[in-house]
Scaffold this motif. Structure first.
Motif, mmCIF file in Angstrom:
data_model
loop_
_atom_site.group_PDB
_atom_site.id
_atom_site.type_symbol
_atom_site.label_atom_id
_atom_site.label_comp_id
_atom_site.label_asym_id
_atom_site.label_seq_id
_atom_site.Cartn_x
_atom_site.Cartn_y
_atom_site.Cartn_z
ATOM 1 N N ASP A 338 0.856 -1.183 0.000
ATOM 2 C CA ASP A 338 0.000 0.000 0.000
ATOM 3 C C ASP A 338 0.892 1.233 0.000
ATOM 4 O OD1 ASP A 338 -2.370 1.348 0.026
ATOM 5 O OD2 ASP A 338 -2.701 1.153 2.187
ATOM 6 N N LEU A 339 0.629 2.175 -0.878
ATOM 7 C CA LEU A 339 1.523 3.322 -1.100
ATOM 8 C C LEU A 339 2.930 2.827 -1.436
ATOM 9 C CD1 LEU A 339 0.544 5.952 1.630
ATOM 10 C CD2 LEU A 339 -0.088 5.908 -0.781
ATOM 11 N N LEU A 340 3.096 2.336 -2.628
ATOM 12 C CA LEU A 340 4.377 1.774 -3.074
ATOM 13 C C LEU A 340 5.513 2.772 -2.852
ATOM 14 C CD1 LEU A 340 5.385 -0.823 -4.514
ATOM 15 C CD2 LEU A 340 5.185 0.434 -6.659
ATOM 16 N N HIS A 341 6.582 2.340 -2.188
ATOM 17 C CA HIS A 341 7.679 3.245 -1.846
ATOM 18 C C HIS A 341 9.025 2.578 -2.122
ATOM 19 C CE1 HIS A 341 8.145 0.843 1.810
ATOM 20 N NE2 HIS A 341 6.892 1.117 2.153
ATOM 21 N N ALA A 342 10.105 3.300 -1.858
ATOM 22 C CA ALA A 342 11.454 2.829 -2.189
ATOM 23 C C ALA A 342 11.811 1.542 -1.448
ATOM 24 C CB ALA A 342 12.488 3.914 -1.863
ATOM 25 N N GLY A 343 11.293 1.363 -0.238
ATOM 26 C CA GLY A 343 11.558 0.132 0.499
ATOM 27 C C GLY A 343 10.963 -1.078 -0.199
ATOM 28 N N HIS A 344 9.745 -0.913 -0.755
ATOM 29 C CA HIS A 344 9.131 -1.995 -1.521
ATOM 30 C C HIS A 344 9.978 -2.351 -2.737
ATOM 31 C CE1 HIS A 344 4.992 -0.633 0.176
ATOM 32 N NE2 HIS A 344 5.440 -1.667 0.870
ATOM 33 N N VAL A 345 10.410 -1.326 -3.462
ATOM 34 C CA VAL A 345 11.182 -1.555 -4.684
ATOM 35 C C VAL A 345 12.490 -2.267 -4.370
ATOM 36 C CG1 VAL A 345 12.341 -0.441 -6.628
ATOM 37 C CG2 VAL A 345 10.114 0.399 -5.861
ATOM 38 N N SER A 346 13.135 -1.874 -3.275
ATOM 39 C CA SER A 346 14.379 -2.546 -2.874
ATOM 40 C C SER A 346 14.137 -4.026 -2.605
ATOM 41 C CB SER A 346 14.945 -1.868 -1.622
ATOM 42 O OG SER A 346 16.052 -2.600 -1.121
ATOM 43 N N LEU A 347 13.055 -4.346 -1.889
ATOM 44 C CA LEU A 347 12.708 -5.738 -1.603
ATOM 45 C C LEU A 347 12.465 -6.517 -2.894
ATOM 46 C CD1 LEU A 347 11.663 -8.027 0.381
ATOM 47 C CD2 LEU A 347 9.401 -7.033 0.022
ATOM 48 N N LEU A 348 11.709 -5.927 -3.817
ATOM 49 C CA LEU A 348 11.359 -6.616 -5.063
ATOM 50 C C LEU A 348 12.592 -6.872 -5.925
ATOM 51 C CD1 LEU A 348 8.114 -4.604 -5.841
ATOM 52 C CD2 LEU A 348 8.247 -6.996 -5.116
ATOM 53 N N LYS A 349 13.492 -5.915 -5.985
ATOM 54 C CA LYS A 349 14.713 -6.105 -6.777
ATOM 55 C C LYS A 349 15.601 -7.194 -6.171
ATOM 56 C CE LYS A 349 15.193 -1.613 -9.043
ATOM 57 N NZ LYS A 349 16.060 -0.414 -9.214
ATOM 58 N N GLN A 350 15.708 -7.211 -4.855
ATOM 59 C CA GLN A 350 16.496 -8.267 -4.210
ATOM 60 C C GLN A 350 15.863 -9.640 -4.448
ATOM 61 O OE1 GLN A 350 18.268 -7.309 -0.146
ATOM 62 N NE2 GLN A 350 16.708 -5.704 -0.305
ATOM 63 N N ALA A 351 14.538 -9.684 -4.394
ATOM 64 C CA ALA A 351 13.847 -10.952 -4.621
ATOM 65 C C ALA A 351 14.074 -11.438 -6.048
ATOM 66 C CB ALA A 351 12.354 -10.782 -4.346
ATOM 67 N N ARG A 352 13.934 -10.558 -7.008
ATOM 68 C CA ARG A 352 14.096 -10.953 -8.417
ATOM 69 C C ARG A 352 15.506 -11.454 -8.701
ATOM 70 N NH1 ARG A 352 14.767 -12.630 -12.669
ATOM 71 N NH2 ARG A 352 13.661 -12.235 -14.625
ATOM 72 N N ALA A 353 16.486 -10.913 -8.007
ATOM 73 C CA ALA A 353 17.879 -11.320 -8.211
ATOM 74 C C ALA A 353 18.146 -12.746 -7.732
ATOM 75 C CB ALA A 353 18.824 -10.348 -7.504
ATOM 76 N N LEU A 354 17.222 -13.329 -6.960
ATOM 77 C CA LEU A 354 17.415 -14.678 -6.436
ATOM 78 C C LEU A 354 16.937 -15.767 -7.389
ATOM 79 C CD1 LEU A 354 16.306 -14.067 -2.739
ATOM 80 C CD2 LEU A 354 18.638 -14.429 -3.563
ATOM 81 N N GLY A 355 16.405 -15.392 -8.545
ATOM 82 C CA GLY A 355 15.910 -16.401 -9.476
ATOM 83 C C GLY A 355 15.708 -15.854 -10.867
ATOM 84 N N ASP A 356 14.871 -16.558 -11.645
ATOM 85 C CA ASP A 356 14.655 -16.215 -13.048
ATOM 86 C C ASP A 356 13.329 -15.509 -13.297
ATOM 87 O OD1 ASP A 356 17.052 -17.624 -14.191
ATOM 88 O OD2 ASP A 356 16.073 -19.331 -13.256
ATOM 89 N N ALA A 357 12.416 -15.565 -12.351
ATOM 90 C CA ALA A 357 11.115 -14.918 -12.510
ATOM 91 C C ALA A 357 10.546 -14.621 -11.137
ATOM 92 C CB ALA A 357 10.156 -15.806 -13.309
ATOM 93 N N LEU A 358 9.783 -13.515 -11.030
ATOM 94 C CA LEU A 358 9.241 -13.083 -9.743
ATOM 95 C C LEU A 358 7.727 -12.908 -9.830
ATOM 96 C CD1 LEU A 358 9.536 -12.028 -6.821
ATOM 97 C CD2 LEU A 358 9.920 -9.738 -7.793
ATOM 98 N N VAL A 359 7.009 -13.590 -8.952
ATOM 99 C CA VAL A 359 5.573 -13.411 -8.791
ATOM 100 C C VAL A 359 5.335 -12.717 -7.450
ATOM 101 C CG1 VAL A 359 3.347 -14.560 -8.501
ATOM 102 C CG2 VAL A 359 4.980 -15.417 -10.184
ATOM 103 N N VAL A 360 4.510 -11.646 -7.456
ATOM 104 C CA VAL A 360 4.204 -10.904 -6.240
ATOM 105 C C VAL A 360 2.784 -11.250 -5.800
ATOM 106 C CG1 VAL A 360 4.033 -8.647 -5.158
ATOM 107 C CG2 VAL A 360 5.744 -9.044 -6.934
ATOM 108 N N CYS A 361 2.647 -11.684 -4.552
ATOM 109 C CA CYS A 361 1.343 -12.026 -3.971
ATOM 110 C C CYS A 361 0.866 -10.822 -3.144
ATOM 111 C CB CYS A 361 1.465 -13.256 -3.083
ATOM 112 S SG CYS A 361 2.223 -14.684 -3.908
ATOM 113 N N VAL A 362 -0.282 -10.266 -3.506
ATOM 114 C CA VAL A 362 -0.757 -9.004 -2.921
ATOM 115 C C VAL A 362 -2.022 -9.253 -2.098
ATOM 116 C CG1 VAL A 362 -1.524 -6.656 -3.415
ATOM 117 C CG2 VAL A 362 0.198 -7.732 -4.871
ATOM 118 N N ASN A 363 -2.042 -8.744 -0.862
ATOM 119 C CA ASN A 363 -3.240 -8.843 -0.034
ATOM 120 C C ASN A 363 -4.389 -8.058 -0.657
ATOM 121 O OD1 ASN A 363 -0.771 -9.062 1.875
ATOM 122 N ND2 ASN A 363 -2.457 -9.840 3.133
#
Length: 484
Positions: A338-363
């Motif tokens: 909620d209210l996408l911010h720089a902390g979210h983006v940092s988490l998502l980039k780190q997650a994507r770097a751990l594999g070949d594809a990233l799926v985000v599960c949103v409440n």
């Protein structure tokens, strides 16, 4: 029925087809006018594809693939029919190219000398091998069958699961106790030094390798089977109904078809003799019907794009299944966002770097309200999902209604589940689901000072905001039209 697992070295087989009506003026070699390029999985990839398309749809392939163009093309071909569990490869993915004119092979070009890397075995691979209904080891001398942990797992499986081993001169010997080993005549004679007779070689190989049975394949002559229950090796001829009399039969893939038919028969409860009889018949008919070339597809007909990964408009679950079948590493993460911010983006980039594809599960909105209170979310779920999908590091998004993502992860089955380091592993109820499916949980560092709750509190402490009135920056009231 538990899945059939194929384990070994996959490669890409390419047939460059054309016609040759003249010789090259620089050398007495034919000039081939290329009419098309046909591709198919080879090695363990072909064995897995044969099982999936001719025997059972529930086939898992454990193999090593590179991140190069050949590896991506091979993974895309396999993804239609086989679930691929990918091991790392040092070097380029092997490719064998046959140049053919009027159905006759003129030469073969081998490229890609990559070998399976010496790396820890992924949890998903261990889980698949442990749960196999039967295993076919298709060794092409590229290092997969030499993996110490895989060999230990296979040795343990031989006590209660059929294991068929198709050996290669450059590979290690089969693990002791294998149900059936299937060398060809040349391979058997090379192992059984001093033997001239194929029947003697079959028994010598069985004893030397400590396997339960050996079937030495003899092409158009069928096979010779050695078992501890027979005083003499048993000849298994090609049945009369299997036509092998033509002169220009393409025998490419015959050994893979023999081994795949044998393991399928054993998995269904046949004894070794009946399995070998079935395998001889099946492989003979396979060759008579055109061999592996009949499974090729014209490369121009592929529609998967350069890497075959995009699935516009399809669900996250369809996308995740495609990623798994390609043998790629699927990563997932989740949260309210909620209210996408720089902390979210940092988490998502780190997650994507751990594999070949990233799926985000949103409440969902209701899920956020249960977790955060009646004033949340600030941004509706549809808009949060749309914003996330626009990020280059996000491949797919799924919205879930529950308070935790456990149910959605039960379907998605990611290789890696990522959460911020402000969580502790024991605080994640979904961790058990992830690990049960062979995945791992990774906690990554978060950016200090960033949270939606903190941003909202900061905003509420500021009764007025600076806005642009068209002439310059001026104070404006939060909530007013100018400040929106």
């Amino acid at each position: 029925m538990r899945p059939l697992v194929v384990l070994g070295d996959a490669l890409l087989d390419v047939d460059v087809e054309g016609s040759a009506t003249r010789l090259c003026p620089e050398a007495p070699v034919p000039v081939v006018d290329v009419e098309g390029e046909w591709v198919r999985p080879g090695g363990a990839g072909l064995a897995a594809m044969l099982l999936a398309t001719r025997t059972t749809p529930d086939v898992v392939l454990v193999t090593a693939l590179g991140a190069d163009t050949t590896g991506r093309r091979l993974a895309s071909l396999l993804a239609r029919d086989v679930e691929v569990l990918r091991l790392p490869l040092d070097g380029e993915t092997p490719r064998k190219t046959r140049v053919r004119a009027s159905g006759q092979s003129l030469t073969r070009l081998d490229t890609g000398r990559g070998r399976a890397a010496e790396a820890p075995l992924p949890a998903r691979v261990r889980h698949a091998v442990d749960g196999a209904g039967a295993v076919l080891v298709s060794d092409y001398g590229r290092g997969v069958t030499a993996h110490p942990e895989l060999r230990r797992l296979l040795t343990e499986l031989t006590t209660h699961v059929p294991v068929v081993w198709d050996p290669h001169p450059l590979g290690p010997p089969p693990v002791p106790g294998a149900t059936l080993v299937t060398p060809n005549e040349r391979e058997a004679l090379a192992v059984a030094e001093g033997c001239v007779d194929v029947a003697d070689a079959a028994e010598a190989v069985r004893r030397g390798w400590g396997c339960r049975a050996t079937a030495v394949t003899l092409g158009a002559e069928g096979a010779v089977l050695a078992t501890p229950d027979s005083a003499e090796p048993i000849p298994v001829p090609v049945p009369d109904g299997a036509f092998l009399g033509a002169q220009q039969l393409d025998t490419c893939g015959a050994g893979d078809r023999f081994a795949s038919a044998a393991v399928a028969a054993l998995a269904e409860g046949a004894d070794v003799t009946d399995a070998v009889v079935t395998a001889v018949d099946t492989a003979s008919r396979f060759v008579a019907a055109g061999g592996a070339s009949a499974l090729s597809v014209h490369y121009a007909d592929r529609r998967d794009g350069p890497e075959g990964t995009h699935f516009p408009g399809r669900s996250a679950f369809e996308f995740g299944e495609h990623v798994r079948r390609r043998g790629d590493r699927l990563v997932a993460t989740g949260g309210c966002f909620d209210l996408l911010h720089a902390g979210h983006v940092s988490l998502l980039k780190q997650a994507r770097a751990l594999g070949d594809a990233l799926v985000v599960c949103v409440n969902s909105d209701e899920s956020v309200r249960r977790l955060k209170g009646p004033g949340r979310p600030v941004v509706p779920a549809a808009d949060r999902a749309r914003l996330l999908a626009e990020l280059s590091c996000v491949d797919s998004v799924v919205v879930f209604e529950e308070s935790t993502p456990s149910a959605v992860l039960e379907r998605l089955r990611p290789d890696v589940w990522v959460k911020g380091g402000d969580y502790a592993d024991d605080e994640l109820p979904e961790a058990e689901v992830v690990r049960r499916h062979g995945g791992e949980v990774v906690l990554v560092p978060t950016l200090d000072g960033y949270s939606t709750t903190r941003l909202l509190q900061e905003a509420l402490r500021r009764p007025r905001a600076t806005v642009h009135d068209g002439r310059g920056w001026a104070p404006g009231t939060i909530g007013s039209k100018e400040a929106r």
